[in-house]
Design an enzyme around this catalytic site. Structure first.
Site, short mmCIF file in Angstrom:
data_model
loop_
_atom_site.label_atom_id
_atom_site.label_comp_id
_atom_site.label_asym_id
_atom_site.label_seq_id
_atom_site.Cartn_x
_atom_site.Cartn_y
_atom_site.Cartn_z
N MET A 63 43.28 -18.82 1.56
CA MET A 63 43.09 -20.36 1.06
C MET A 63 41.66 -20.59 1.01
O MET A 63 41.20 -21.68 0.87
CB MET A 63 43.95 -21.23 2.18
CG MET A 63 45.10 -21.29 2.56
SD MET A 63 46.10 -22.66 3.00
CE MET A 63 45.34 -22.97 4.35
N LEU A 75 36.25 -18.27 2.41
CA LEU A 75 36.12 -16.96 2.97
C LEU A 75 34.97 -16.53 3.91
O LEU A 75 34.00 -17.28 3.68
CB LEU A 75 35.98 -16.00 1.82
CG LEU A 75 37.11 -15.93 0.63
CD1 LEU A 75 36.73 -14.88 -0.18
CD2 LEU A 75 38.29 -15.91 1.34
N HIS A 76 35.63 -16.00 5.01
CA HIS A 76 34.42 -15.70 6.16
C HIS A 76 34.81 -14.32 6.49
O HIS A 76 35.79 -13.61 5.84
CB HIS A 76 34.60 -16.48 7.40
CG HIS A 76 35.88 -16.68 7.70
ND1 HIS A 76 36.62 -15.68 8.37
CD2 HIS A 76 36.82 -17.61 7.84
CE1 HIS A 76 37.95 -16.10 8.68
NE2 HIS A 76 37.85 -17.51 8.20
N GLU A 77 33.95 -13.62 7.43
CA GLU A 77 34.08 -12.28 7.76
C GLU A 77 35.53 -11.87 8.22
O GLU A 77 35.89 -10.82 7.95
CB GLU A 77 33.05 -11.80 8.77
CG GLU A 77 31.62 -11.82 8.36
CD GLU A 77 30.81 -12.14 9.33
OE1 GLU A 77 30.48 -11.48 10.50
OE2 GLU A 77 29.96 -13.20 9.15
N GLY A 78 36.32 -12.87 8.74
CA GLY A 78 37.67 -12.69 8.97
C GLY A 78 38.59 -12.08 8.07
O GLY A 78 39.13 -10.99 7.97
N HIS A 79 38.37 -12.85 6.76
CA HIS A 79 38.97 -12.23 5.70
C HIS A 79 38.41 -11.03 5.12
O HIS A 79 39.30 -10.50 4.46
CB HIS A 79 38.71 -13.67 4.30
CG HIS A 79 39.34 -14.74 4.77
ND1 HIS A 79 38.38 -15.98 5.04
CD2 HIS A 79 40.59 -15.34 4.70
CE1 HIS A 79 39.29 -16.88 5.31
NE2 HIS A 79 40.28 -16.69 4.98
#
Ligand code: PAF
Length: 289
Positions: free
Chosen positions: A30, A33-37
């Site tokens: 969604m 974006l962050h490091e998880g994505h």
């Protein structure tokens, strides 16, 4: 990297790659974006030749219109991060493209009765519907989801099995900041003091993992210890749930199962955070936080 909001253009681009014999990995997001994505992208790239990411804030999975309105939207930053991460194709449809007076929806029963499903009516119906649509549009070989949304993962896995989607689901580990806070697009809403208090969630999981390591197997005792830890160290504004569930049924259980989940959802200020650990009970007990 190529980006499009058109289903036809997306399909044409993917068809061309498939004709070259490439396998397709898919990362639904969604945005914000962050490091998880980015770790999901990395897994897709490891497992497939060509990675497609969708960026779409899916209105129908938000039970709270205020939450939908304030969900972070940073399209330019997202495209730059996706490009750097090696995404090949970004799908950025708008509401009009995705939903034209829809009357068909996808839902998975039973598995949504506890945890987030109990607190966010209609949420998983919205998730299953949009993910089904994406699977039909993208037709990926694999799709990557994060462990942080553990109920989402288990529901999507069941949906894929029950509806025979020809896609393999890969589950990526939770990515955390150095101090342990699970990466989330919602973290930007936390004030510095809320963020500090929110660390109590991850710490409570570590605390209970240690108890499990010391032989404690009673879910009621573990839930009580996690609640006590969060209340004392984090003083959350409210707790939606601290639950110990069977991984396969996502229903509360009063004994340790072969695979169980200890899951937490709590508010710090107006921000709702979730986190969890998976506990496997074989020859040895392992806690995956
Ligand atoms: O996990 C998310 O970000 C969303 O639920 C998903 C899978 C992209 C569907 O909108």
């Amino acid at each position: 990297m190529y980006s499009t909001g058109s289903i036809e253009e997306l399909r044409a681009a993917i068809k061309a790659e498939k004709l070259k014999g490439k396998t397709i990995g898919f990362v639904p997001t969604m945005g914000a974006l962050h490091e998880g994505h980015l770790s999901l992208v990395e897994l897709s790239r490891k497992n497939c030749d060509y990675t497609v990411m969708s960026i779409f804030v899916n209105k129908i999975q938000f039970n709270d219109p205020g939450d939908y309105a304030k969900y972070p939207r940073v399209p330019d930053a997202d495209l730059a991060l996706a490009r750097n991460a090696g995404v090949d194709l970004v799908f950025t449809p708008n509401d009009e493209v995705m939903y034209k007076n829809p009357l068909a929806f996808v839902d998975v029963e039973y598995l949504d009765e506890e945890l987030c499903g109990a607190h966010r009516p209609g949420h998983f119906k919205g998730v299953c519907t949009v993910v089904s649509k994406f699977f039909n549009i993208v037709q990926p070989d694999i799709a990557v989801f994060g462990q942080k949304d553990i109920q989402q993962v288990i529901i999507i896995e069941k949906m894929v099995r029950d509806l025979n989607f020809p896609v393999s689901i890969i589950v990526a580990p939770i990515i955390r900041d150095a101090d342990g806070l699970a990466k989330s697009s919602r973290n930007i809403h936390l004030s510095p003091s809320e963020r500090k208090r929110a660390l109590s969630i991850h710490e409570s999981l570590q605390h209970t993992a240690q108890m499990i390591g010391n032989g404690e197997k009673n879910p009621a005792v573990l839930i009580e210890a996690a609640a006590d830890y969060i209340n004392r160290h984090g003083t959350p504004d409210s707790i939606d749930y601290i639950s110990f569930v069977d991984y396969n049924t996502l229903h509360n259980t009063d004994s340790m199962q072969e695979k169980s989940v200890l899951a937490v959802a709590a508010y710090f200020g107006k921000t709702r955070l979730i986190d969890n650990m998976i506990i496997t009970n074989g020859d040895t007990i392992t806690c995956i936080i």
